[in-house]
Design a protein around this motif. Structure first.
Motif, short mmCIF file in Angstrom:
data_model
loop_
_atom_site.label_atom_id
_atom_site.label_comp_id
_atom_site.label_asym_id
_atom_site.label_seq_id
_atom_site.Cartn_x
_atom_site.Cartn_y
_atom_site.Cartn_z
N MET A 129 0.85 -1.18 0.00
CA MET A 129 0.00 0.00 0.00
C MET A 129 0.89 1.24 0.00
O MET A 129 1.85 1.32 0.74
CB MET A 129 -0.88 -0.02 1.25
N ALA A 130 0.60 2.20 -0.87
CA ALA A 130 1.40 3.41 -0.99
C ALA A 130 1.20 4.27 0.26
O ALA A 130 0.12 4.32 0.83
CB ALA A 130 0.98 4.17 -2.23
N ALA A 131 2.29 4.96 0.63
CA ALA A 131 2.22 5.82 1.82
C ALA A 131 1.38 7.04 1.48
O ALA A 131 1.46 7.60 0.40
CB ALA A 131 3.61 6.22 2.24
N SER A 132 0.57 7.47 2.44
CA SER A 132 -0.28 8.64 2.22
C SER A 132 0.56 9.91 2.40
O SER A 132 1.70 9.87 2.84
CB SER A 132 -1.43 8.63 3.22
N LYS A 133 -0.04 11.03 2.04
CA LYS A 133 0.62 12.33 2.19
C LYS A 133 1.00 12.55 3.66
O LYS A 133 2.09 13.03 3.96
CB LYS A 133 -0.34 13.42 1.71
N PHE A 134 0.09 12.16 4.57
CA PHE A 134 0.38 12.32 5.99
C PHE A 134 1.53 11.43 6.43
O PHE A 134 2.41 11.87 7.18
CB PHE A 134 -0.87 12.01 6.84
N ASP A 135 1.55 10.16 5.97
CA ASP A 135 2.62 9.23 6.36
C ASP A 135 3.98 9.78 5.94
O ASP A 135 4.94 9.71 6.72
CB ASP A 135 2.39 7.85 5.72
N LEU A 136 4.06 10.30 4.73
CA LEU A 136 5.32 10.86 4.24
C LEU A 136 5.74 12.06 5.09
O LEU A 136 6.91 12.20 5.46
CB LEU A 136 5.19 11.26 2.77
N TRP A 137 4.78 12.91 5.42
CA TRP A 137 5.07 14.07 6.25
C TRP A 137 5.54 13.62 7.63
O TRP A 137 6.51 14.16 8.18
CB TRP A 137 3.82 14.95 6.37
N LEU A 138 4.87 12.62 8.20
CA LEU A 138 5.21 12.14 9.55
C LEU A 138 6.61 11.54 9.57
O LEU A 138 7.36 11.75 10.53
CB LEU A 138 4.18 11.11 10.02
N ILE A 139 6.98 10.81 8.52
CA ILE A 139 8.33 10.23 8.46
C ILE A 139 9.37 11.36 8.50
O ILE A 139 10.34 11.30 9.28
CB ILE A 139 8.50 9.37 7.18
N ASP A 140 9.15 12.42 7.70
CA ASP A 140 10.08 13.56 7.71
C ASP A 140 10.11 14.23 9.08
O ASP A 140 11.18 14.61 9.58
CB ASP A 140 9.67 14.59 6.64
N LYS A 141 8.94 14.37 9.69
CA LYS A 141 8.85 15.01 11.00
C LYS A 141 9.63 14.23 12.05
O LYS A 141 10.41 14.80 12.82
CB LYS A 141 7.37 15.12 11.40
N LEU A 142 9.45 12.90 12.06
CA LEU A 142 10.15 12.08 13.05
C LEU A 142 11.65 12.04 12.79
O LEU A 142 12.44 12.03 13.73
CB LEU A 142 9.56 10.66 13.06
N ARG A 143 12.04 12.06 11.52
CA ARG A 143 13.49 12.13 11.20
C ARG A 143 14.07 13.44 11.70
O ARG A 143 15.19 13.48 12.20
CB ARG A 143 13.70 11.99 9.70
N SER A 144 13.31 14.53 11.54
CA SER A 144 13.80 15.84 12.01
C SER A 144 13.95 15.84 13.54
O SER A 144 14.75 16.60 14.08
CB SER A 144 12.88 16.96 11.56
N LEU B 29 -1.50 16.90 14.87
CA LEU B 29 -2.96 16.85 14.79
C LEU B 29 -3.49 17.69 13.63
O LEU B 29 -4.40 17.27 12.91
CB LEU B 29 -3.58 17.32 16.12
N GLU B 30 -2.92 18.88 13.42
CA GLU B 30 -3.37 19.75 12.33
C GLU B 30 -3.08 19.12 10.98
O GLU B 30 -3.92 19.14 10.08
CB GLU B 30 -2.70 21.12 12.44
N LYS B 31 -1.89 18.53 10.85
CA LYS B 31 -1.52 17.91 9.57
C LYS B 31 -2.44 16.71 9.31
O LYS B 31 -2.85 16.47 8.18
CB LYS B 31 -0.05 17.48 9.60
N TRP B 32 -2.76 15.94 10.35
CA TRP B 32 -3.65 14.78 10.22
C TRP B 32 -5.01 15.24 9.71
O TRP B 32 -5.56 14.66 8.78
CB TRP B 32 -3.77 14.07 11.57
N GLU B 33 -5.57 16.29 10.32
CA GLU B 33 -6.88 16.80 9.90
C GLU B 33 -6.84 17.31 8.46
O GLU B 33 -7.75 17.07 7.68
CB GLU B 33 -7.35 17.93 10.84
N GLU B 34 -5.75 18.00 8.13
CA GLU B 34 -5.60 18.56 6.79
C GLU B 34 -5.56 17.45 5.73
O GLU B 34 -6.08 17.61 4.63
CB GLU B 34 -4.29 19.36 6.75
N CYS B 35 -4.96 16.30 6.06
CA CYS B 35 -4.79 15.21 5.09
C CYS B 35 -6.00 14.29 5.00
O CYS B 35 -6.03 13.40 4.15
CB CYS B 35 -3.54 14.40 5.44
N GLN B 36 -6.97 14.47 5.89
CA GLN B 36 -8.16 13.60 5.86
C GLN B 36 -9.09 14.06 4.75
O GLN B 36 -9.23 15.25 4.51
CB GLN B 36 -8.90 13.64 7.21
#
Length: 199
Positions: free
Chosen positions: A1-16, A65-72
């Motif tokens: 399953m392809a990663a969603s926009k939120f998943d990609l953002w979260l990966i970058d966030k956790l790496r940062s 939380l804001e990014k999650w809501e935005e990506c829904q």
């Protein structure tokens, strides 16, 4: 399953934040996908992020939380009931309703009609009896537990992700302790070697 926009953002966030995105990412996603209230999700995220960062925890939580809501996907606003009622009324008005004319039956037609109706009512009674007998023969119908199974699986995944995160945290702590101990031992060795050279 392809990663969603939120998943990609979260990966970058956790790496940062210099943490393991595979462990914490799945745990955070599990929390956000759950049926909990926003406040419960906020508390759970604060607990997790307190293990990762020491400051600005509430800012990071709010950002997630804001990014999650935005990506829904946006839900369509429900049409007011009055709109539906008025449309239905207009539709019914525009259609011409067919009116039936009452037909008079002869005595012979009435007898035939009654015979047919009584025959069908007897069949109907027999079918009901047969259906009741079949139901009595198999009372152990299997209850559909799909929704419960899915909820249990999601709960299990979240719990597993939490346990993985806890194990990783403990391992990281042990590794830091070992590194600190090795550093101390090397320091002691150097002091000892310097002391021996001075003699």
């Amino acid at each position: 399953m392809a990663a969603s926009k939120f998943d990609l953002w979260l990966i970058d966030k956790l790496r940062s934040l210099k943490t393991d995105e595979s462990v914490f990412g799945s745990y955070i996603s599990g929390i956000l996908e759950g049926e909990d209230t926003v406040d419960e999700k906020r508390d759970a995220l604060e607990d997790i992020l307190s293990e990762i960062v020491k400051k600005d925890i509430s800012i990071h939580v709010q950002e997630i939380l804001e990014k999650w809501e935005e990506c829904q996907p946006k839900k369509e606003a429900a049409q007011p009931a009055t709109d539906v009622d008025s449309k239905l009324a207009k539709l019914l008005e525009s259609q011409t309703l067919a009116t039936t004319t009452r037909r008079e039956y002869t005595d012979e037609e009435k007898k035939i009609r009654e015979a047919i109706l009584s025959q069908y009512s007897q069949l109907s009674d027999n079918e009901e009896d047969q259906a009741q007998e079949e139901q009595n023969e198999s009372p152990d119908l299997v209850k559909n537990t799909n929704a419960l199974d899915v909820a249990a699986a999601a709960r299990e995944r979240r719990e597993q992700a939490r346990l993985d995160a806890q194990k990783k945290k403990e391992k990281d702590k042990e590794d830091r302790e070992k590194q600190k101990q090795l550093k101390e031992e090397k320091k002691e060795k150097r002091k000892t070697q310097k002391g021996e050279r001075k003699r």
